[in-house]
Write a protein that holds these residues in place. Structure first.
Motif, PDB file in Angstrom:
ATOM      1  N   GLN A 105     -20.002   3.814 -18.668  1.00 60.23           N
ATOM      2  CA  GLN A 105     -19.987   2.848 -17.574  1.00 60.23           C
ATOM      3  C   GLN A 105     -18.883   3.098 -16.554  1.00 60.23           C
ATOM      4  OE1 GLN A 105     -22.220   0.272 -16.894  1.00 60.23           O
ATOM      5  NE2 GLN A 105     -23.394   1.382 -18.432  1.00 60.23           N
ATOM      6  N   LYS A 106     -17.793   3.756 -16.969  1.00 55.09           N
ATOM      7  CA  LYS A 106     -16.646   3.846 -16.069  1.00 55.09           C
ATOM      8  C   LYS A 106     -16.099   5.257 -15.876  1.00 55.09           C
ATOM      9  CE  LYS A 106     -14.928  -0.874 -16.471  1.00 55.09           C
ATOM     10  NZ  LYS A 106     -13.721  -1.712 -16.605  1.00 55.09           N
ATOM     11  N   THR A 107     -16.817   6.269 -16.356  1.00 53.16           N
ATOM     12  CA  THR A 107     -16.351   7.643 -16.205  1.00 53.16           C
ATOM     13  C   THR A 107     -17.349   8.444 -15.381  1.00 53.16           C
ATOM     14  OG1 THR A 107     -15.206   7.553 -18.333  1.00 53.16           O
ATOM     15  CG2 THR A 107     -15.616   9.731 -17.398  1.00 53.16           C
ATOM     16  N   ILE A 108     -16.846   9.137 -14.380  1.00 46.37           N
ATOM     17  CA  ILE A 108     -17.672   9.958 -13.497  1.00 46.37           C
ATOM     18  C   ILE A 108     -17.067  11.359 -13.457  1.00 46.37           C
ATOM     19  CG2 ILE A 108     -18.574  10.250 -11.150  1.00 46.37           C
ATOM     20  CD1 ILE A 108     -18.099   7.177 -10.814  1.00 46.37           C
ATOM     21  N   LEU A 109     -17.853  12.359 -13.796  1.00 41.16           N
ATOM     22  CA  LEU A 109     -17.394  13.739 -13.801  1.00 41.16           C
ATOM     23  C   LEU A 109     -17.779  14.416 -12.490  1.00 41.16           C
ATOM     24  CD1 LEU A 109     -18.484  14.719 -17.437  1.00 41.16           C
ATOM     25  CD2 LEU A 109     -16.274  13.812 -16.679  1.00 41.16           C
ATOM     26  N   ILE A 110     -16.837  15.084 -11.870  1.00 38.60           N
ATOM     27  CA  ILE A 110     -17.109  15.817 -10.628  1.00 38.60           C
ATOM     28  C   ILE A 110     -17.700  17.173 -10.985  1.00 38.60           C
ATOM     29  CG2 ILE A 110     -16.147  16.692  -8.471  1.00 38.60           C
ATOM     30  CD1 ILE A 110     -15.908  13.663  -8.764  1.00 38.60           C
ATOM     31  N   ARG A 111     -18.934  17.440 -10.575  1.00 36.40           N
ATOM     32  CA  ARG A 111     -19.602  18.700 -10.880  1.00 36.40           C
ATOM     33  C   ARG A 111     -19.591  19.673  -9.696  1.00 36.40           C
ATOM     34  NH1 ARG A 111     -19.167  18.749 -16.115  1.00 36.40           N
ATOM     35  NH2 ARG A 111     -20.681  17.523 -17.298  1.00 36.40           N
ATOM     36  N   ASN A 112     -19.567  19.136  -8.491  1.00 34.55           N
ATOM     37  CA  ASN A 112     -19.613  19.981  -7.295  1.00 34.55           C
ATOM     38  C   ASN A 112     -18.655  19.397  -6.257  1.00 34.55           C
ATOM     39  OD1 ASN A 112     -20.180  21.490  -5.033  1.00 34.55           O
ATOM     40  ND2 ASN A 112     -22.403  21.226  -5.140  1.00 34.55           N
ATOM     41  N   ARG A 113     -17.365  19.745  -6.398  1.00 33.65           N
ATOM     42  CA  ARG A 113     -16.346  19.192  -5.484  1.00 33.65           C
ATOM     43  C   ARG A 113     -16.603  19.613  -4.046  1.00 33.65           C
ATOM     44  NH1 ARG A 113     -11.410  16.838  -5.901  1.00 33.65           N
ATOM     45  NH2 ARG A 113     -11.616  16.890  -8.173  1.00 33.65           N
ATOM     46  N   ALA A 114     -16.968  20.874  -3.853  1.00 30.46           N
ATOM     47  CA  ALA A 114     -17.228  21.368  -2.498  1.00 30.46           C
ATOM     48  C   ALA A 114     -18.363  20.593  -1.839  1.00 30.46           C
ATOM     49  CB  ALA A 114     -17.539  22.861  -2.526  1.00 30.46           C
ATOM     50  N   GLY A 115     -19.381  20.281  -2.642  1.00 32.88           N
ATOM     51  CA  GLY A 115     -20.506  19.519  -2.107  1.00 32.88           C
ATOM     52  C   GLY A 115     -20.100  18.114  -1.723  1.00 32.88           C
ATOM     53  N   LEU A 116     -19.253  17.486  -2.525  1.00 32.98           N
ATOM     54  CA  LEU A 116     -18.750  16.144  -2.210  1.00 32.98           C
ATOM     55  C   LEU A 116     -17.889  16.181  -0.948  1.00 32.98           C
ATOM     56  CD1 LEU A 116     -17.712  14.506  -5.613  1.00 32.98           C
ATOM     57  CD2 LEU A 116     -19.569  13.796  -4.097  1.00 32.98           C
ATOM     58  N   GLU A 117     -17.048  17.214  -0.837  1.00 31.80           N
ATOM     59  CA  GLU A 117     -16.181  17.333   0.340  1.00 31.80           C
ATOM     60  C   GLU A 117     -17.013  17.506   1.601  1.00 31.80           C
ATOM     61  OE1 GLU A 117     -13.746  20.619  -0.780  1.00 31.80           O
ATOM     62  OE2 GLU A 117     -12.271  19.360  -1.837  1.00 31.80           O
ATOM     63  N   GLU A 118     -18.056  18.307   1.520  1.00 35.90           N
ATOM     64  CA  GLU A 118     -18.941  18.512   2.669  1.00 35.90           C
ATOM     65  C   GLU A 118     -19.654  17.218   3.035  1.00 35.90           C
ATOM     66  OE1 GLU A 118     -22.751  21.290   4.031  1.00 35.90           O
ATOM     67  OE2 GLU A 118     -21.737  21.657   2.116  1.00 35.90           O
ATOM     68  N   LEU A 119     -20.113  16.486   2.029  1.00 39.17           N
ATOM     69  CA  LEU A 119     -20.801  15.214   2.283  1.00 39.17           C
ATOM     70  C   LEU A 119     -19.840  14.199   2.870  1.00 39.17           C
ATOM     71  CD1 LEU A 119     -23.334  13.486   2.029  1.00 39.17           C
ATOM     72  CD2 LEU A 119     -22.681  12.986  -0.341  1.00 39.17           C
ATOM     73  N   GLY A 120     -18.609  14.166   2.380  1.00 39.17           N
ATOM     74  CA  GLY A 120     -17.634  13.206   2.865  1.00 39.17           C
ATOM     75  C   GLY A 120     -17.221  13.450   4.302  1.00 39.17           C
ATOM     76  N   MET A 121     -17.345  14.676   4.762  1.00 40.08           N
ATOM     77  CA  MET A 121     -16.965  15.015   6.131  1.00 40.08           C
ATOM     78  C   MET A 121     -18.154  15.030   7.085  1.00 40.08           C
ATOM     79  SD  MET A 121     -14.379  18.174   5.255  1.00 40.08           S
ATOM     80  CE  MET A 121     -14.149  18.570   6.975  1.00 40.08           C
ATOM     81  N   ALA A 122     -19.357  14.825   6.568  1.00 42.01           N
ATOM     82  CA  ALA A 122     -20.564  14.904   7.415  1.00 42.01           C
ATOM     83  C   ALA A 122     -20.550  13.877   8.519  1.00 42.01           C
ATOM     84  CB  ALA A 122     -21.799  14.728   6.520  1.00 42.01           C
TER      85      ALA A 122
END
Length: 228
Positions: free
Chosen positions: A211-228
Motif C-alpha cells: 500500500q505504501k511502497t513504490i519502486l522506481i523502474r524507469n527513472r529516465a522515463g519519469l524525468e522525461e514525463l515530469g518535464m513534458a
C-alpha cells in the motif's frame, strides 16, 4: 516551568530540531525550561483552525499531517512532518488564530514550547530567529512550487515530479502518509492517483509494492514525463 530533570529530558527533543542545533548546552537548557511534553495517539487533533496560537510544537516521535479544509469541506494536505520538525510557528509572529489543522497520523510525542518566552529567547539569541526565518522561507518556496505545479502541470507531470522528489537518490518511495493524503497534497483525488499509479506501472515506470511502497523502474522515463 519544568523541573531540571524534565528540562534535561526535553533537550533530547530540542536537540533534533535544526533551528536549535548550534545552541550551547546552557542555551539548550533555557529552551528546555519553557518546554512541556505531550503525547498524542493516532487520529488525535493537535490543534484546529481557529484555535489560539502562541505555541511552537516540536515533533519528537511519530508523524503529523498539516491540512486545511475548503469551503466544501474538502481536505487539502499541506505537508506531513516527522521527528525533528515543528509546526504552529506562524502564530508566534501575530495575534491571529491558527489557520490550519494538525492531526496525528502516527502515535506521537512532542515538545510544546511557550511562544512568548521563545520570542524573548529569539531576541536574546538571534541565530534562532534567523533559522526560524530560513525555515519559513523554505516552506513558502515549497508551497509556491506546489501551487505552480497544480496550476500549470498535468496530473501525470505532478505525480512524476512527486515520485522523483520523494525517492531522492534511491529507487524506492515509502509513503509517509495514506494515499488519500498523498493525492490531496498534489491536488488530485485518490481515485485519480490510483488510476495514474496503475498506468505508470503498466508503462513500466514504477512497480507497486503493498500500500505504501513504490519502486522506481524507469527513472529516465519519469524525468522525461515530469518535464513534458
Amino acid at each position: 516551568m519544568c523541573s531540571c530533570d524534565d528540562a534535561l529530558g526535553h533537550t533530547d527533543c530540542i536537540r533534533n530540531v535544526p533551528i536549535f542545533t548550534n545552541l550551547s548546552g546552557h542555551e539548550m537548557m533555557e529552551i528546555a525550561h519553557i518546554t512541556s511534553a505531550r503525547t498524542f495517539e493516532k487520529g488525535d487533533m493537535v490543534y484546529m483552525a481557529g484555535d489560539p496560537g502562541g505555541k511552537l510544537f516540536v515533533l519528537h516521535t511519530g508523524r503529523v499531517k498539516i491540512f486545511r479544509l475548503g469551503r466544501n469541506g474538502k481536505e487539502q494536505v499541506i505537508r506531513v512532518i516527522g521527528p525533528g520538525e515543528f509546526m504552529g510557528e506562524l502564530s508566534l509572529f501575530g495575534a491571529l488564530p491558527l489557520t490550519d489543522n494538525a492531526q496525528v497520523i502516527q502515535s506521537s510525542t512532542m515538545c510544546v514550547i511557550e511562544g512568548a518566552k521563545l520570542k524573548a529567547l529569539m531576541a536574546k539569541y538571534t541565530s534562532i530567529a534567523f533559522k526560524v526565518m530560513d525555515e519559513l522561507s523554505r516552506r513558502l518556496e515549497k508551497v509556491e512550487t506546489l501551487l505552480e505545479a497544480i496550476s500549470l502541470s498535468t496530473v501525470e507531470q505532478r505525480l512524476a515530479q512527486a515520485l522523483l522528489a520523494l525517492s531522492g537518490d534511491r529507487d524506492e518511495v515509502n509513503l509517509r502518509m495514506t494515499k488519500g493524503d498523498f493525492a490531496s497534497q498534489m491536488g488530485m483525488s485518490q481515485e485519480t492517483l490510483s488510476r495514474k499509479l496503475t498506468a505508470f506501472q503498466d508503462d513500466g515506470l514504477i512497480a507497486l509494492k503493498g500500500q505504501k511502497t513504490i519502486l522506481i523502474r524507469n527513472r529516465a522515463g519519469l524525468e522525461e514525463l515530469g518535464m513534458a
